[in-house]
Design a protein around this motif. Structure first.
Motif, PDB file in Angstrom:
ATOM      1  N   VAL A 210      -6.357 -34.052   9.157  1.00 20.71           N
ATOM      2  CA  VAL A 210      -5.734 -33.042   8.757  1.00 20.71           C
ATOM      3  C   VAL A 210      -5.054 -32.771  10.216  1.00 20.71           C
ATOM      4  CG1 VAL A 210      -5.525 -30.458   8.269  1.00 20.71           C
ATOM      5  CG2 VAL A 210      -6.817 -32.260   6.643  1.00 20.71           C
ATOM      6  N   GLU A 211      -5.683 -32.721  11.126  1.00 19.12           N
ATOM      7  CA  GLU A 211      -4.993 -32.522  12.462  1.00 19.12           C
ATOM      8  C   GLU A 211      -3.927 -33.538  12.674  1.00 19.12           C
ATOM      9  OE1 GLU A 211      -8.473 -32.773  15.012  1.00 19.12           O
ATOM     10  OE2 GLU A 211      -8.214 -30.932  15.798  1.00 19.12           O
ATOM     11  N   ARG A 212      -3.958 -34.705  12.416  1.00 20.33           N
ATOM     12  CA  ARG A 212      -2.874 -35.750  12.468  1.00 20.33           C
ATOM     13  C   ARG A 212      -1.686 -35.367  11.557  1.00 20.33           C
ATOM     14  NH1 ARG A 212      -2.411 -40.095   9.139  1.00 20.33           N
ATOM     15  NH2 ARG A 212      -4.634 -39.861   8.455  1.00 20.33           N
ATOM     16  N   LEU A 213      -1.906 -35.014  10.533  1.00 17.99           N
ATOM     17  CA  LEU A 213      -0.885 -34.421   9.448  1.00 17.99           C
ATOM     18  C   LEU A 213      -0.062 -33.497  10.234  1.00 17.99           C
ATOM     19  CD1 LEU A 213      -2.560 -34.409   6.168  1.00 17.99           C
ATOM     20  CD2 LEU A 213      -0.698 -36.235   6.925  1.00 17.99           C
ATOM     21  N   VAL A 214      -0.798 -32.379  10.766  1.00 17.29           N
ATOM     22  CA  VAL A 214      -0.180 -31.338  11.471  1.00 17.29           C
ATOM     23  C   VAL A 214       0.462 -31.613  12.654  1.00 17.29           C
ATOM     24  CG1 VAL A 214      -0.652 -28.804  12.347  1.00 17.29           C
ATOM     25  CG2 VAL A 214      -1.713 -29.407  10.154  1.00 17.29           C
ATOM     26  N   SER A 215      -0.291 -32.245  13.466  1.00 11.81           N
ATOM     27  CA  SER A 215       0.496 -32.396  14.553  1.00 11.81           C
ATOM     28  C   SER A 215       1.828 -33.558  14.683  1.00 11.81           C
ATOM     29  CB  SER A 215      -0.342 -33.254  15.895  1.00 11.81           C
ATOM     30  OG  SER A 215      -0.856 -34.658  15.041  1.00 11.81           O
ATOM     31  N   SER A 216       1.669 -34.329  13.543  1.00 14.31           N
ATOM     32  CA  SER A 216       2.742 -35.256  13.151  1.00 14.31           C
ATOM     33  C   SER A 216       3.931 -34.471  12.352  1.00 14.31           C
ATOM     34  CB  SER A 216       2.597 -36.504  12.289  1.00 14.31           C
ATOM     35  OG  SER A 216       1.418 -37.180  13.242  1.00 14.31           O
ATOM     36  N   GLY A 217       3.669 -33.181  11.997  1.00 18.09           N
ATOM     37  CA  GLY A 217       4.575 -32.552  11.053  1.00 18.09           C
ATOM     38  C   GLY A 217       4.863 -33.145   9.754  1.00 18.09           C
ATOM     39  N   VAL A 218       4.015 -33.536   9.095  1.00 20.34           N
ATOM     40  CA  VAL A 218       4.137 -34.475   7.663  1.00 20.34           C
ATOM     41  C   VAL A 218       4.679 -33.238   6.868  1.00 20.34           C
ATOM     42  CG1 VAL A 218       3.071 -35.849   6.104  1.00 20.34           C
ATOM     43  CG2 VAL A 218       2.535 -36.120   8.407  1.00 20.34           C
ATOM     44  N   LEU A 219       5.407 -33.406   6.222  1.00 20.13           N
ATOM     45  CA  LEU A 219       5.971 -32.589   5.328  1.00 20.13           C
ATOM     46  C   LEU A 219       5.393 -32.391   3.837  1.00 20.13           C
ATOM     47  CD1 LEU A 219       9.869 -32.653   5.697  1.00 20.13           C
ATOM     48  CD2 LEU A 219       8.499 -30.868   6.740  1.00 20.13           C
ATOM     49  N   GLU A 220       5.361 -31.318   3.237  1.00 18.74           N
ATOM     50  CA  GLU A 220       4.824 -31.286   1.925  1.00 18.74           C
ATOM     51  C   GLU A 220       5.727 -32.373   1.172  1.00 18.74           C
ATOM     52  OE1 GLU A 220       3.037 -26.859   0.817  1.00 18.74           O
ATOM     53  OE2 GLU A 220       5.232 -27.237   0.830  1.00 18.74           O
ATOM     54  N   GLU A 221       5.312 -32.837   0.073  1.00 17.99           N
ATOM     55  CA  GLU A 221       6.237 -33.646  -0.846  1.00 17.99           C
ATOM     56  C   GLU A 221       5.498 -33.755  -2.279  1.00 17.99           C
ATOM     57  OE1 GLU A 221       4.763 -36.854  -1.889  1.00 17.99           O
ATOM     58  OE2 GLU A 221       3.791 -37.395   0.006  1.00 17.99           O
ATOM     59  N   LEU A 222       5.915 -34.474  -2.953  1.00 16.25           N
ATOM     60  CA  LEU A 222       5.174 -34.344  -4.501  1.00 16.25           C
ATOM     61  C   LEU A 222       3.907 -34.681  -4.569  1.00 16.25           C
ATOM     62  CD1 LEU A 222       6.066 -34.599  -7.635  1.00 16.25           C
ATOM     63  CD2 LEU A 222       6.111 -37.251  -7.538  1.00 16.25           C
ATOM     64  N   HIS A 223       3.316 -35.375  -3.809  1.00 14.32           N
ATOM     65  CA  HIS A 223       1.806 -35.715  -3.553  1.00 14.32           C
ATOM     66  C   HIS A 223       1.160 -35.280  -2.475  1.00 14.32           C
ATOM     67  CE1 HIS A 223       3.678 -39.218  -5.729  1.00 14.32           C
ATOM     68  NE2 HIS A 223       2.850 -38.738  -6.392  1.00 14.32           N
ATOM     69  N   LEU A 224       1.779 -34.094  -1.807  1.00 16.20           N
ATOM     70  CA  LEU A 224       1.031 -33.561  -0.580  1.00 16.20           C
ATOM     71  C   LEU A 224       1.463 -31.884  -0.679  1.00 16.20           C
ATOM     72  CD1 LEU A 224      -0.752 -33.519   1.818  1.00 16.20           C
ATOM     73  CD2 LEU A 224       1.241 -34.179   3.237  1.00 16.20           C
ATOM     74  N   GLU A 225       0.404 -31.076  -0.784  1.00 13.99           N
ATOM     75  CA  GLU A 225       0.482 -29.670  -0.715  1.00 13.99           C
ATOM     76  C   GLU A 225      -0.461 -28.871   0.453  1.00 13.99           C
ATOM     77  OE1 GLU A 225       2.537 -26.007  -1.964  1.00 13.99           O
ATOM     78  OE2 GLU A 225       2.745 -28.030  -2.581  1.00 13.99           O
ATOM     79  N   TYR A 226       0.281 -28.195   1.241  1.00 12.42           N
ATOM     80  CA  TYR A 226      -0.724 -27.266   2.026  1.00 12.42           C
ATOM     81  C   TYR A 226      -0.764 -25.903   1.632  1.00 12.42           C
ATOM     82  CZ  TYR A 226       0.695 -30.868   5.476  1.00 12.42           C
ATOM     83  OH  TYR A 226       0.918 -32.181   5.951  1.00 12.42           O
ATOM     84  N   LYS A 227      -1.877 -25.104   1.755  1.00  8.87           N
ATOM     85  CA  LYS A 227      -2.194 -23.841   1.289  1.00  8.87           C
ATOM     86  C   LYS A 227      -2.780 -23.179   2.738  1.00  8.87           C
ATOM     87  CE  LYS A 227      -0.599 -23.512  -2.786  1.00  8.87           C
ATOM     88  NZ  LYS A 227       0.628 -23.145  -2.693  1.00  8.87           N
ATOM     89  N   SER A 228      -2.487 -21.986   3.091  1.00  8.83           N
ATOM     90  CA  SER A 228      -3.172 -21.247   4.062  1.00  8.83           C
ATOM     91  C   SER A 228      -4.536 -20.948   3.542  1.00  8.83           C
ATOM     92  CB  SER A 228      -2.573 -20.059   4.342  1.00  8.83           C
ATOM     93  OG  SER A 228      -3.251 -19.168   5.172  1.00  8.83           O
ATOM     94  N   GLY A 229      -5.650 -21.040   4.378  1.00  2.00           N
ATOM     95  CA  GLY A 229      -7.172 -20.636   3.848  1.00  2.00           C
ATOM     96  C   GLY A 229      -7.231 -19.058   3.994  1.00  2.00           C
ATOM     97  N   ARG A 230      -6.398 -18.287   4.351  1.00  2.00           N
ATOM     98  CA  ARG A 230      -6.519 -17.045   4.804  1.00  2.00           C
ATOM     99  C   ARG A 230      -5.385 -16.065   3.988  1.00  2.00           C
ATOM    100  NH1 ARG A 230     -10.456 -16.786   8.574  1.00  2.00           N
ATOM    101  NH2 ARG A 230     -11.000 -18.787   9.327  1.00  2.00           N
TER     102      ARG A 230
END
Length: 104
Positions: free
Chosen positions: A16-36
């Motif tokens: 997850v850190e790698r995705l965030v640090s790389s700035g991997v955008l949401e797309e058809l198969h990837l979604e981010y949600k805040s946990g707060r």
């Protein structure tokens, strides 16, 4: 940015850190949600909709605990376990996501 492949292999905090640090955008198969989330009911509905969409398509990865802006991950904020445990998120999915039982 290139999306790391395959997304299904995201299984650790480091992934997850790698995705965030790389700035991997949401797309058809990837979604981010805040946990707060500020609105718990909206959060529950959004989670159920995302899971349903993945189930009705060809799958995907939902990462809870990452803040995104315009589809780009900006920080890991974890999950407020006082409000959302793994079990309670499972219950949201179990109660709100139902298979379509219509036969054609």
């Amino acid at each position: 940015m290139d999306t790391p492949e395959p997304l299904a292999n995201i299984s650790s905090y480091e992934d997850v850190e790698r995705l965030v640090s790389s700035g991997v955008l949401e797309e058809l198969h990837l979604e981010y949600k805040s946990g707060r989330p500020k609105n718990r009911d909206k959060f529950k509905n959004d989670i159920a909709q995302d899971i349903s969409a993945f189930a009705n398509a060809d799958g995907g990865t939902l990462i809870v605990g990452v803040v995104e802006t315009d589809g780009k991950p900006v920080e890991i904020n974890g999950v407020d376990e006082n409000h959302f445990s793994r079990e309670s998120l499972g219950q949201v999915i179990a109660y709100q996501v139902r298979p379509n039982n219509r036969r054609t």
